[in-house]
Design a protein around this motif. Sequence first.
Motif, PDB file in Angstrom:
ATOM      1  N   UNK A 365       1.201  -1.062   0.012  1.00 42.85           N
ATOM      2  CA  UNK A 365       0.233  -0.032  -0.240  1.00 42.85           C
ATOM      3  C   UNK A 365       1.291   1.282   0.438  1.00 42.85           C
ATOM      4  N   UNK A 366       1.799   1.268   0.561  1.00 41.55           N
ATOM      5  CA  UNK A 366       2.748   2.404   0.805  1.00 41.55           C
ATOM      6  C   UNK A 366       3.597   2.917  -0.398  1.00 41.55           C
ATOM      7  N   UNK A 367       4.123   1.685  -1.347  1.00 40.19           N
ATOM      8  CA  UNK A 367       4.659   2.050  -2.104  1.00 40.19           C
ATOM      9  C   UNK A 367       3.642   2.575  -3.465  1.00 40.19           C
ATOM     10  N   UNK A 368       1.986   1.857  -3.275  1.00 42.71           N
ATOM     11  CA  UNK A 368       1.124   2.380  -4.135  1.00 42.71           C
ATOM     12  C   UNK A 368       0.783   3.302  -4.478  1.00 42.71           C
ATOM     13  N   UNK A 369       0.197   3.942  -2.818  1.00 47.34           N
ATOM     14  CA  UNK A 369      -0.042   5.095  -3.182  1.00 47.34           C
ATOM     15  C   UNK A 369       0.999   6.266  -2.587  1.00 47.34           C
ATOM     16  N   UNK A 370       2.192   5.909  -2.768  1.00 42.59           N
ATOM     17  CA  UNK A 370       3.135   6.557  -2.828  1.00 42.59           C
ATOM     18  C   UNK A 370       3.461   7.140  -3.689  1.00 42.59           C
ATOM     19  N   UNK A 371       3.526   6.104  -4.771  1.00 42.16           N
ATOM     20  CA  UNK A 371       3.489   6.606  -6.217  1.00 42.16           C
ATOM     21  C   UNK A 371       2.841   7.307  -6.515  1.00 42.16           C
ATOM     22  N   UNK A 372       1.908   6.762  -6.346  1.00 41.71           N
ATOM     23  CA  UNK A 372       0.425   7.671  -6.517  1.00 41.71           C
ATOM     24  C   UNK A 372       0.653   9.012  -5.953  1.00 41.71           C
ATOM     25  N   UNK A 373       0.882   9.544  -5.252  1.00 42.04           N
ATOM     26  CA  UNK A 373       1.167  10.607  -4.223  1.00 42.04           C
ATOM     27  C   UNK A 373       2.611  11.287  -5.368  1.00 42.04           C
ATOM     28  N   UNK A 374       3.834  11.066  -5.432  1.00 44.33           N
ATOM     29  CA  UNK A 374       4.297  11.639  -6.763  1.00 44.33           C
ATOM     30  C   UNK A 374       3.783  12.242  -8.340  1.00 44.33           C
ATOM     31  N   UNK A 375       2.839  10.869  -7.950  1.00 43.07           N
ATOM     32  CA  UNK A 375       2.601  11.781  -9.697  1.00 43.07           C
ATOM     33  C   UNK A 375       1.554  12.367  -9.932  1.00 43.07           C
ATOM     34  N   UNK A 376       0.492  12.663  -7.785  1.00 43.32           N
ATOM     35  CA  UNK A 376      -0.430  14.300  -8.177  1.00 43.32           C
ATOM     36  C   UNK A 376       0.946  15.360  -7.760  1.00 43.32           C
ATOM     37  N   UNK A 377       1.958  15.151  -7.454  1.00 42.65           N
ATOM     38  CA  UNK A 377       2.960  15.968  -6.829  1.00 42.65           C
ATOM     39  C   UNK A 377       3.630  16.498  -8.387  1.00 42.65           C
ATOM     40  N   UNK A 378       3.802  15.617  -9.103  1.00 41.43           N
ATOM     41  CA  UNK A 378       4.483  16.503 -10.358  1.00 41.43           C
ATOM     42  C   UNK A 378       3.778  16.947 -11.339  1.00 41.43           C
ATOM     43  N   UNK A 379       2.044  16.361 -11.003  1.00 42.41           N
ATOM     44  CA  UNK A 379       0.954  17.122 -12.033  1.00 42.41           C
ATOM     45  C   UNK A 379       0.790  18.266 -11.550  1.00 42.41           C
ATOM     46  N   UNK A 380       1.282  19.224  -9.888  1.00 43.55           N
ATOM     47  CA  UNK A 380       0.947  20.808  -9.857  1.00 43.55           C
ATOM     48  C   UNK A 380       0.416  20.063  -8.725  1.00 43.55           C
ATOM     49  N   UNK A 381       0.788  19.391  -7.536  1.00 43.05           N
ATOM     50  CA  UNK A 381       0.572  20.142  -6.383  1.00 43.05           C
ATOM     51  C   UNK A 381       1.743  19.800  -5.801  1.00 43.05           C
ATOM     52  N   UNK A 382       2.972  20.410  -6.444  1.00 44.89           N
ATOM     53  CA  UNK A 382       3.829  20.816  -5.988  1.00 44.89           C
ATOM     54  C   UNK A 382       5.217  20.213  -5.737  1.00 44.89           C
ATOM     55  N   UNK A 383       6.113  20.160  -4.840  1.00 44.14           N
ATOM     56  CA  UNK A 383       7.708  19.872  -4.458  1.00 44.14           C
ATOM     57  C   UNK A 383       7.187  19.029  -3.706  1.00 44.14           C
ATOM     58  N   UNK A 384       6.593  19.563  -2.171  1.00 40.76           N
ATOM     59  CA  UNK A 384       5.920  18.979  -0.839  1.00 40.76           C
ATOM     60  C   UNK A 384       5.646  17.279  -1.128  1.00 40.76           C
ATOM     61  N   UNK A 390       7.659  10.255  -2.230  1.00 39.00           N
ATOM     62  CA  UNK A 390       8.835   9.411  -2.886  1.00 39.00           C
ATOM     63  C   UNK A 390       9.146   8.962  -1.328  1.00 39.00           C
ATOM     64  N   UNK A 391       8.886   9.820   0.074  1.00 41.52           N
ATOM     65  CA  UNK A 391       9.459   9.073   1.262  1.00 41.52           C
ATOM     66  C   UNK A 391       8.441   7.868   1.465  1.00 41.52           C
ATOM     67  N   UNK A 392       6.664   7.428   1.361  1.00 40.59           N
ATOM     68  CA  UNK A 392       6.108   6.868   1.124  1.00 40.59           C
ATOM     69  C   UNK A 392       6.661   5.557   0.698  1.00 40.59           C
ATOM     70  N   UNK A 393       6.981   5.788  -0.556  1.00 39.44           N
ATOM     71  CA  UNK A 393       7.456   4.722  -1.709  1.00 39.44           C
ATOM     72  C   UNK A 393       9.049   4.011  -1.420  1.00 39.44           C
ATOM     73  N   UNK A 394       9.801   4.329   0.091  1.00 38.57           N
ATOM     74  CA  UNK A 394      11.046   4.557   0.326  1.00 38.57           C
ATOM     75  C   UNK A 394      10.532   3.551   1.719  1.00 38.57           C
ATOM     76  N   UNK A 395       9.470   3.405   2.246  1.00 36.99           N
ATOM     77  CA  UNK A 395       9.365   2.981   3.477  1.00 36.99           C
ATOM     78  C   UNK A 395       8.645   2.022   3.639  1.00 36.99           C
ATOM     79  N   UNK A 396       7.926   1.349   1.689  1.00 41.56           N
ATOM     80  CA  UNK A 396       6.471   0.478   1.223  1.00 41.56           C
ATOM     81  C   UNK A 396       7.743  -0.121   0.982  1.00 41.56           C
ATOM     82  N   UNK A 397       9.198  -0.170  -0.040  1.00 38.72           N
ATOM     83  CA  UNK A 397      10.211  -0.542  -0.593  1.00 38.72           C
ATOM     84  C   UNK A 397      10.881  -1.173   0.901  1.00 38.72           C
ATOM     85  N   UNK A 398      11.392  -0.440   1.983  1.00 36.85           N
ATOM     86  CA  UNK A 398      12.328  -0.489   3.292  1.00 36.85           C
ATOM     87  C   UNK A 398      11.498  -1.691   3.729  1.00 36.85           C
ATOM     88  N   UNK A 399      10.534  -1.252   4.136  1.00 37.47           N
ATOM     89  CA  UNK A 399       9.511  -2.735   4.552  1.00 37.47           C
ATOM     90  C   UNK A 399       9.496  -4.407   4.080  1.00 37.47           C
TER      91      UNK A 399
END
Length: 423
Positions: A365-384, A390-399
């Motif tokens: 879930x962390x990996x999938x939803x993190x990737x979606x948040x990255x997509x939203x950020x790159x689509x205009x949501x902002x760098x934060x 990216x942090x959520x994806x890293x957490x999911x992959x690390x787990x």
Amino acid sequence: MSDLATAHAGLERARACCDLHRYDEAVRLSHQVLASHPDHAEAWCVLAQAKLGLDDDEGALDAARRAVGLSPDDEWPHRLASIALSALQRSSEAFDEAHESQRLAPLAWQTHVRVAEAALVLGLTQRARDASAMARELAPLEPTVWVVAGSVAAKDDETKLAETFYRKALAIDPQDDAAHAGLARLHLDRQLRPASLAAAASGFATAVRADPRIKHNRDALDAVLRVFLARTSYFLLLVVYVVERFDAIDSRLTRQVLPLVLLAIPTVFAAFFVVRLSPAVRRHLLRTLREPLVAVATAADIAAASSLVAGVFAPAEKRMLFAGMALVGAVIARFSLAAEFRRKLPTLAPGRLYSRFVPITFAVSATVFGAFIVFVGLSGGGARVAAAGVTLVALGVGTAVLLRTRRRGARRANPQQRRVSNR
């Protein structure tokens, strides 16, 4: 006919009844023999065998102990005592009795099988492996030796080898319930895949048909079906939560596309599982759905999914209402299924079914939803927003990496099948 000949004939009938699983009659015939020959060690062994078949483990242990006292140099009483002690969860004593039976009859394959089974419970994998290899060398055409070999390989995390051994047992005896159950347990290691979960259910169902007396297999089948329902409900709860979190983002993507895409996850999971079930298991699933708590959970899940879909097409001011209804339904379903598991299977430890699911679900879930948040950020949501993704994806992959590393050490012992042991 002499008294001794009569006793011998009665004992043969009792043993035949054990072979036919008519254990009540075997107990009666054994008592008749013992009434006139109380020092007949073999009669005590047959009585112990029959009581094991009736799940009277204390009675079986008492009868086996009597036989040991009368014939201490015979391996069968020790082996029967070991089986009874294992059933009573007195594992160290069970291993000692198994070792004694092996010492007394080193050329009997049954003693090596018993040592391997008892050693597995204590985590003595090397001892179990050696005993299993000797059993296969002595009796390569006995399905039991291959089943035990499969259990040893599964404990060592050698899944492919375990599957090979179980299939060798089935090649000898296609109706061996322990081999079918062993294969089903292997599928539980891949329980996030609906096809694997369905294969586990079908395997336990086949084991039940092969020997309906084995309660553990019936419980395992019921557990797998309930775990499927719990998985589907859990996925739905995650979907509802994510949709609510993203509802504040005012875009068509999050309002309409995201709920429908995420809702496809539990829908596809459920569809793949049901399609792969045999007709008999599908009927069993339908009967399970009629259980009161399961019916409540199913209705709540359907209401939650319907509320999500309705929210997609509802006016903006109504979306929060439908999202709240979906969340309430999903929560009710989860609590209902948890209560159902405790009601239906209070004695079945669900560790193998649940031990890794929550961290795996978090990782995915962390990996999938993190990737979606990255997509939203790159689509205009902002760098934060993108950085949070990216942090959520890293957490999911690390787990996921951590779970993979610790899998061998955290692996649980395979549940052992009760075997009513004769000569």
